[in-house]
Each structure stands twice: as C-alpha cells, then as structure tokens.
Design an enzyme around this catalytic site. Structure first.
Site, PDB file in Angstrom:
ATOM      1  N   TYR A 143       0.856  -1.187   0.000  1.00 26.10           N
ATOM      2  CA  TYR A 143       0.000   0.000   0.000  1.00 26.10           C
ATOM      3  C   TYR A 143       0.889   1.232   0.000  1.00 26.10           C
ATOM      4  CZ  TYR A 143      -3.507   3.387   1.742  1.00 26.10           C
ATOM      5  OH  TYR A 143      -4.343   4.464   1.888  1.00 26.10           O
ATOM      6  N   ASP A 238       9.376   2.609  -0.655  1.00 29.21           N
ATOM      7  CA  ASP A 238       8.362   3.285   0.149  1.00 29.21           C
ATOM      8  C   ASP A 238       8.664   2.980   1.620  1.00 29.21           C
ATOM      9  OD1 ASP A 238       4.695   3.195   0.366  1.00 29.21           O
ATOM     10  OD2 ASP A 238       6.242   4.053   1.652  1.00 29.21           O
ATOM     11  N   LYS A 266       4.745   9.040   8.640  1.00 27.97           N
ATOM     12  CA  LYS A 266       4.646   8.462   9.995  1.00 27.97           C
ATOM     13  C   LYS A 266       5.724   9.001  10.960  1.00 27.97           C
ATOM     14  CE  LYS A 266       2.363   4.425   8.025  1.00 27.97           C
ATOM     15  NZ  LYS A 266       0.984   4.519   8.505  1.00 27.97           N
TER      16      LYS A 266
HETATM   17  P1  KE4 Z   1      -0.586   8.257   4.572  1.00 27.13           P
HETATM   18  O1  KE4 Z   1      -1.085   9.019   3.346  1.00 27.13           O
HETATM   19  O2  KE4 Z   1      -1.680   7.469   5.255  1.00 27.13           O
HETATM   20  O3  KE4 Z   1       0.193   9.165   5.540  1.00 27.13           O
HETATM   21  O4  KE4 Z   1       0.518   7.205   4.079  1.00 27.13           O
HETATM   22  C1  KE4 Z   1       0.161   6.263   3.093  1.00 27.13           C
HETATM   23  C2  KE4 Z   1       1.110   5.071   3.183  1.00 27.13           C
HETATM   24  C3  KE4 Z   1       2.126   4.957   2.253  1.00 27.13           C
HETATM   25  N1  KE4 Z   1       2.998   3.924   2.303  1.00 27.13           N
HETATM   26  C4  KE4 Z   1       2.908   2.982   3.279  1.00 27.13           C
HETATM   27  C5  KE4 Z   1       3.907   1.862   3.305  1.00 27.13           C
HETATM   28  C6  KE4 Z   1       1.881   3.059   4.258  1.00 27.13           C
HETATM   29  O5  KE4 Z   1       1.801   2.100   5.208  1.00 27.13           O
HETATM   30  C7  KE4 Z   1       0.967   4.121   4.223  1.00 27.13           C
HETATM   31  C8  KE4 Z   1      -0.170   4.253   5.221  1.00 27.13           C
HETATM   32  N2  KE4 Z   1      -0.362   3.148   6.095  1.00 27.13           N
HETATM   33  C9  KE4 Z   1      -1.692   2.967   6.649  1.00 27.13           C
HETATM   34  C10 KE4 Z   1      -1.689   1.764   7.580  1.00 27.13           C
HETATM   35  N3  KE4 Z   1      -1.460   0.557   6.905  1.00 27.13           N
HETATM   36  C11 KE4 Z   1      -2.155   4.212   7.338  1.00 27.13           C
HETATM   37  C12 KE4 Z   1      -3.395   4.044   8.175  1.00 27.13           C
HETATM   38  C13 KE4 Z   1      -4.606   4.605   7.481  1.00 27.13           C
HETATM   39  O6  KE4 Z   1      -4.767   4.391   6.259  1.00 27.13           O
HETATM   40  O7  KE4 Z   1      -5.395   5.246   8.207  1.00 27.13           O
END
Ligand code: KE4
Length: 426
Positions: A143, A238, A266
C-alpha cells in the site's frame, strides 16, 4: 447501557462517512464498534469510557517514542506561539532536510509534503518525468497511499475490505499500473521483460507492512536493485512505515540496499502530518521549481509539523540505544507469543523485522499477499477482540503490522503474552 464509544460512533456516522476519517479505523473486518480514544501517554491510550489500553498501533507507526512524549509536545507548544504557518520558507525546514540527510543514506535532496500518500504519488510522478516512461510496477498487498495509480491490488484497508477495483480509479489510470506478487523475483523479471523499456519505476515497501509484516526473502531486494540498474528503472523504496523505525537510516541502512528515491511518512512527523520524498540529485533536480515535474503543497514544511518531526528524529539520532531497546522489547514479545502459540497447537506464523511484527494463523509461511489472505483471519478477529477486552490494542485487521514504541516496558509485554495465553486456553 451503551458505551461512550458506541454513542460517539452512532453520532459520528451522521456527519462523517462510516463515522471515521480513515477506513482502517472502522473495525469493519474485525466487527464491533471502533474504540473512540480520548487521550494517550507513553505506551497507553485511554478511551472515551476511561478504559486504558496497551497500544500496539501507535497511530499506525508514528509514535515510536510513545504518546505525548514531553520534549516533543513542549517543542510543538513553544513553536505554535511563534505562528503556525507562513507559506514562506523557514530555517527550520533547512534544519529538517539536513537532519534527514544526516540519518538516511543516499538522499541528496528531499522535499517535504504532508502525508505518505503525497510522498509516494510525487515520487512516482518524478520517476515518470525523469524517465519519460509511463508504466510502473507495484506489488500485490503493498500500500502506497490512496493516489489513484496505487489503488490496484493494494494492501491495508483495500485488502481488509477486499476491494478488487476501486470505483473512481479509471481504466486509463490503472492501465499503467502493473502488479506482481511480493517476494517473487522470477515473476518480476518476466514482467519487466514483457514491458521492456516501458517501465519508469518499481515501487516497493522494502519490508511489507500492509498485508501484515512480510520481510523480503534473502536476495529479493538485491535482485530488484540489479534489475533496475540493468533496465534503467527507478527503484522507489516506500519507507513510510520503515523509515527511521527499523534504523536511523530505515530499511536502506538495515538491509544495506540503496534505492533511487525514498518516501517517508509516519515517524518523520512525530505524530503530526508530515511526509517526504528524496534521493539522488540527478533525479530530484527535476522537481519544480528546479525542474518541470510539478509538485506543491500549502502546508508542506509547516513549522509546527516540522518541529514535531525534527524533535522526534533528533531524539532518535542522539539516542541510538532506543533502537536496541526496541529490538529487545520486540524480540521479547516475539518469543513470548511463540511460546504461547506453540503450546496452543494452533497453526501460526510470526513475521517480524525490528519493531514491526504480525501474527498470522497460517499453516504455511506467509511470504506474500495470497499467503496472508489464506490464513485463518476469522480466528485473528476473535483474538483481536479478546485482547481488546483485556486492554490490549492491536491493529483491527490481519492485514496490518503491529508497531512497538520505546515507551513499552516488560510488564506490558508480559500482560500481552498472558492475555494471548488465556485466549488459547479459554
Ligand atoms: P498516509 O497518506 O496514510 O500518511 O501514508 C500512506 C502510506 C504509504 N505507504 C505505506 C507503506 C503506508 O503504510 C501508508 C499508510 N499506512 C496505513 C496503515 N497501513 C495508514 C493508516 C490509514 O490508512 O489510516
């Protein structure tokens, strides 16, 4: 008698889609009512009914030092008194960029944004602009945020809710998104061969965290690095989850492999909205206003967010022992769960790298999304709720990674292991 979380959830659904501002918070796959949190301190969160939980989500990764860590909250409060947003460059942004460069290997230039999604979508646009090619490869179950191009066979909430094709993502956009199974170098090599000279980038979570935690098998990332070198493909790591968590230099340092571009989120924001992408000058210099690959953001480099992130990263840089402590706690949890699950005689796999860990009730190793999806996730959901009732807050999905914070103490881990033991002996 309804709990406050139940009352709040009912009220939230009147004004917010699904009652949440991010789908993974909705407990949709595990069932039940999402817990509304009121406050947090150290390794613990307190819900709207005053119940306390040992936190293994830590805001999905950011809270590596623990919640409301004094030096970070003080820095935020003090900075806010000087103004919250100028829309003009500040010295603090330079200090943040210099600190990132001093910790992360292989970053010549870095651009701040406000989320991991923005970081990943910008890095992909840059790779396409730099190479003049359109296609890119991502991996099933990984993701990279919710930008259209990434919502093809994605992990995290997209996997949790089993959304095969996301409405609104056009065929035109997804036509350039190629996908492969994670940890399968042969399949990737074939995919590249079938699309010779058309691929701008390969984007990968160097340690996958959105289908549970799935580390790369030995040689896998090295093989991808060599393939990208041979074919002139931009390798994007990523590191939104792994950055500054697995080591000061993230997965690049921990695994000893350099990408061409790296994305962050994060931990880099210390709990405030921060993302970033960076890498070699030869590529990054194509980003506007230096180059023509346009990318922008009203609150990019926001002083308050920078101060939270800068303070967090500085503490991690000045106290490398934090990473050893995280490893001790994470391996203690790993060993304790292993002992319990072995005794429970239920099929299981524990995947872990550093302070990222996940439990899969699977009869075989979990090395890719299909393995994670084939596990007994109904049992996981029961396990989740039993621990939640015991005041232990795991991610509400078998397709997520547990994150440990440096605020955890052995007693917290012992309580967690004891609750797991009681689940399997009930
Ligand atoms: P954000 O746009 O949510 O800050 O980051 C996206 C993203 C990009 N790359 C990786 C590897 C990530 O894990 C994420 C976001 N992770 C999720 C949890 N698996 C965030 C939680 C959510 O979607 O509320």
């Amino acid at each position: 008698m309804y709990s406050n979380s139940e009352i709040l959830f009912s009220r939230a659904q009147q004004s917010i889609p699904g009652g949440v501002n991010s789908p993974v918070r909705a407990f949709k796959s595990v069932g039940g009512t999402p817990v509304f949190m009121k406050s947090a301190k150290g390794a613990y969160m307190t819900d709207a009914d005053g119940k306390q939980y040992i936190d293994y989500i830590n805001s999905w990764g950011p809270m590596i030092l623990g919640h409301a860590y004094e030096p970070v909250t003080k820095a935020i409060v003090d900075k806010a008194a000087e103004g919250t947003s100028f829309g003009a460059p500040t010295e603090l942004e330079i200090e943040m960029a210099e600190l990132i460069k001093s910790m992360a290997p292989n970053v010549d230039l870095v651009r701040m944004v406000s989320s991991g999604t923005e970081a990943c979508m910008s890095a992909l646009r840059l790779a396409r602009g730099y190479t003049g090619k359109n296609k890119f490869i991502k991996f099933e179950g990984c993701y990279h945020g919710h930008a259209d191009a990434f919502l093809v066979k994605a992990g995290s909430g997209v996997a949790t809710f089993n959304i095969q094709t996301v409405p609104g993502v056009t065929a035109g956009v997804s036509a350039d998104t190629l996908t492969c199974a994670f940890n399968d170098l042969e399949a990737l090599t074939q995919m590249v061969k079938l699309n010779q000279n058309e691929i701008a980038a390969i984007i990968i979570e160097p340690v996958a965290g959105n289908m549970g935690c799935i580390p790369p098998v030995p040689g896998y990332l090295e093989g991808i690095r060599a393939l990208c070198d041979k074919e002139g493909i931009v390798l994007i790591f990523d590191e939104v989850m792994t950055g500054f968590r697995l080591a000061q230099g993230g997965a690049q340092e921990k695994l000893g492999i350099n990408a061409d571009l790296v994305t962050y989120g994060k931990v880099i924001g210390g709990g405030l909205p921060v993302g970033a992408f960076g890498g070699k000058k030869e590529i990054m210099q194509h980003i506007a206003p230096l180059g023509n690959v346009y990318q922008a953001g009203t609150l990019s480099g926001n002083p308050i967010a920078m101060m939270a992130g800068y303070t967090t990263l500085k503490i991690l840089k000045d106290n490398p022992a934090i990473y050893q402590e995280l490893e001790v706690m994470s391996s203690y949890l790993h060993q304790g769960l292993d002992d319990v699950l072995k005794a429970a005689q239920t099929p299981y796999v524990i995947n872990r790298l550093g302070s990222m860990i996940s439990v899969h009730f699977s009869e075989k190793p979990v090395r890719n999304f299909a393995d994670a999806a084939a596990a007994n996730n109904t049992l996981f959901n029961k396990f989740f709720h039993f621990l939640l009732d015991e005041g232990i807050y795991l991610p509400p999905s078998a397709f997520e990674t547990w994150f440990l914070s440096a605020a955890l103490v052995r007693e917290d881990i012992d309580k967690t292991i004891d609750a797991a033991r009681r689940f399997f002996s009930r």
